[in-house]
Design a protein around this motif. Sequence first.
Motif, PDB file in Angstrom:
ATOM      1  N   GLU A 186      -1.693   1.982  -2.770  1.00 29.10           N
ATOM      2  CA  GLU A 186      -1.353   1.422  -4.076  1.00 29.10           C
ATOM      3  C   GLU A 186      -1.027  -0.060  -3.975  1.00 29.10           C
ATOM      4  OE1 GLU A 186      -0.821   1.129  -8.022  1.00 29.10           O
ATOM      5  OE2 GLU A 186      -1.141   3.117  -7.190  1.00 29.10           O
ATOM      6  N   ASN A 187      -0.302  -0.433  -2.948  1.00 30.88           N
ATOM      7  CA  ASN A 187       0.190  -1.808  -2.823  1.00 30.88           C
ATOM      8  C   ASN A 187      -0.788  -2.747  -2.124  1.00 30.88           C
ATOM      9  OD1 ASN A 187       2.704  -1.234  -4.068  1.00 30.88           O
ATOM     10  ND2 ASN A 187       3.471  -0.356  -2.162  1.00 30.88           N
ATOM     11  N   ASN A 188      -1.903  -2.218  -1.657  1.00 33.84           N
ATOM     12  CA  ASN A 188      -2.919  -3.064  -1.028  1.00 33.84           C
ATOM     13  C   ASN A 188      -3.931  -3.478  -2.091  1.00 33.84           C
ATOM     14  OD1 ASN A 188      -5.105  -4.175   0.373  1.00 33.84           O
ATOM     15  ND2 ASN A 188      -4.849  -2.808   2.123  1.00 33.84           N
ATOM     16  N   PRO A 189      -3.965  -4.753  -2.488  1.00 29.17           N
ATOM     17  CA  PRO A 189      -4.865  -5.179  -3.570  1.00 29.17           C
ATOM     18  C   PRO A 189      -6.344  -5.031  -3.232  1.00 29.17           C
ATOM     19  CG  PRO A 189      -3.908  -7.084  -2.466  1.00 29.17           C
ATOM     20  CD  PRO A 189      -3.209  -5.878  -1.921  1.00 29.17           C
ATOM     21  N   ASN A 190      -6.657  -4.877  -1.951  1.00 30.48           N
ATOM     22  CA  ASN A 190      -8.065  -4.729  -1.555  1.00 30.48           C
ATOM     23  C   ASN A 190      -8.567  -3.294  -1.668  1.00 30.48           C
ATOM     24  OD1 ASN A 190      -8.308  -7.485  -0.787  1.00 30.48           O
ATOM     25  ND2 ASN A 190      -7.255  -7.024   1.134  1.00 30.48           N
ATOM     26  N   ILE A 191      -7.660  -2.349  -1.879  1.00 31.28           N
ATOM     27  CA  ILE A 191      -8.042  -0.946  -1.970  1.00 31.28           C
ATOM     28  C   ILE A 191      -8.438  -0.596  -3.396  1.00 31.28           C
ATOM     29  CG2 ILE A 191      -7.243   1.446  -1.725  1.00 31.28           C
ATOM     30  CD1 ILE A 191      -7.805  -0.051   0.905  1.00 31.28           C
ATOM     31  N   LEU A 192      -9.621   0.003  -3.533  1.00 33.78           N
ATOM     32  CA  LEU A 192     -10.132   0.391  -4.845  1.00 33.78           C
ATOM     33  C   LEU A 192      -9.851   1.853  -5.160  1.00 33.78           C
ATOM     34  CD1 LEU A 192     -11.850  -0.369  -7.346  1.00 33.78           C
ATOM     35  CD2 LEU A 192     -13.864   0.333  -6.042  1.00 33.78           C
ATOM     36  N   MET A 193      -9.899   2.717  -4.149  1.00 30.21           N
ATOM     37  CA  MET A 193      -9.704   4.151  -4.390  1.00 30.21           C
ATOM     38  C   MET A 193      -9.232   4.828  -3.111  1.00 30.21           C
ATOM     39  SD  MET A 193     -13.678   5.493  -4.503  1.00 30.21           S
ATOM     40  CE  MET A 193     -14.104   4.244  -5.724  1.00 30.21           C
ATOM     41  N   VAL A 194      -8.787   6.080  -3.271  1.00 29.32           N
ATOM     42  CA  VAL A 194      -8.347   6.888  -2.138  1.00 29.32           C
ATOM     43  C   VAL A 194      -9.184   8.155  -2.076  1.00 29.32           C
ATOM     44  CG1 VAL A 194      -6.489   8.409  -1.350  1.00 29.32           C
ATOM     45  CG2 VAL A 194      -5.983   6.045  -1.948  1.00 29.32           C
ATOM     46  N   CYS A 195      -9.615   8.505  -0.872  1.00 27.57           N
ATOM     47  CA  CYS A 195     -10.355   9.754  -0.638  1.00 27.57           C
ATOM     48  C   CYS A 195      -9.559  10.601   0.339  1.00 27.57           C
ATOM     49  CB  CYS A 195     -11.740   9.472  -0.062  1.00 27.57           C
ATOM     50  SG  CYS A 195     -12.812   8.563  -1.177  1.00 27.57           S
TER      51      CYS A 195
END
Length: 402
Positions: A186-195
Amino acid sequence: MYSGDQILIFERLKMFFQKNTVSLFQKIPRNLGFFEKNLHLSKSALVTKEFEDAKTKLSLLKEDPGSDVKLKIYALFKQATVGACDTPKPSMVDFVNRAKWNAWSELKSLSSLDAEKEYIKLINELVKSEQGETNQALPDLKKFQDIQTSIEFNNVYKIVLNRPTKLNAITFTMYNELIEALSEAENNPNILMVCITGAGDYYCSGNDLTNFSSPSAMSDIKKAAKEGGILLENFVNSFINFSKPLVAVVNGPAVGISVTLMGLFDYVFASDKATFNAPFTKIAQSPEACSSYTFPRLMGPVKASEFLLFNRKLTAHEAFERNLVTEVIAHDEFQSKVWKKIEEFSKLPPESLLESRKLMRDGDKELLIQTNKKEVDVLVGRWSSNEFVRVIMEFWGNRSKK
């Protein structure tokens, strides 16, 4: 010595080079080979070599830099190789070509040589950024005990439930680790989604009953139930409050909370060998993870009752028919097809994806939080009940016989 005609040709080529800053040696006719032999490379010619290198580097980039950057690359390239925009403006309905024309036209005051330099600088920055992301320290796989995390395609946070010998049953430790992993994503701005997926043959076999069968838990079951309720409420809320798309990669059987959580996911892939089961009433428990609300909406009340109250075990195709699963894929090609599809997801425009999800999810958020609390309150009572204690005693009795 050169003849008068040769000198004239030389001057014309020199003017052409200064105007267009393209590779001299690509443009010189083969019968002017003397020119190649006698010309000392100028500073501009060296820049042109860098320009050709930059074009090669661009073709080797693994990640899509985005529409805005691609328009800038296009405009700088055209300005460097052609000069100021002199083509008719495309119509309003020709969105792509009009955007390209506008980007190019905005550079009309920029010289070809300066455009070339900016092009080279931009490509080098993209390459450096991509290399930096590749070399960036990923979340430490050893910092978690029961899950593994990694970053795929530079913006997909992958979580693997990693207790294959225990069929990925969820311990209290695992609950806390999943909460922490979601917070990290959530706090990583580079992350778009979680699998989320499982190691081994199972996706997840649900709660590990040893959570409640330890000597300390059995000595004060009400205290253990209360503490478990707090942890469960926080765990489910971490999914409710997560602002990015959640994708389940169900590689095998899924049981209990690993199934009920799927009502909070945005996309669920399932192997055709996966099964879905939530035998709550068999073990004296009750629905959790907001399934008492999400499942009737997904399946309809009758089918949801069959699943949540009467312990109906679903195949992957049955789960698909009941809107619990988005897509069923043959097990033999499951991994390759799923991760290819997720790579496609990773290239979607991020702002559009996140804003669209927000519109779809925010309206239910408060209701889901309230539902979660009600379900946890009921479960705490269930965990303290004589019925559940008998289930735990039977569990220990069966283990001792093995």
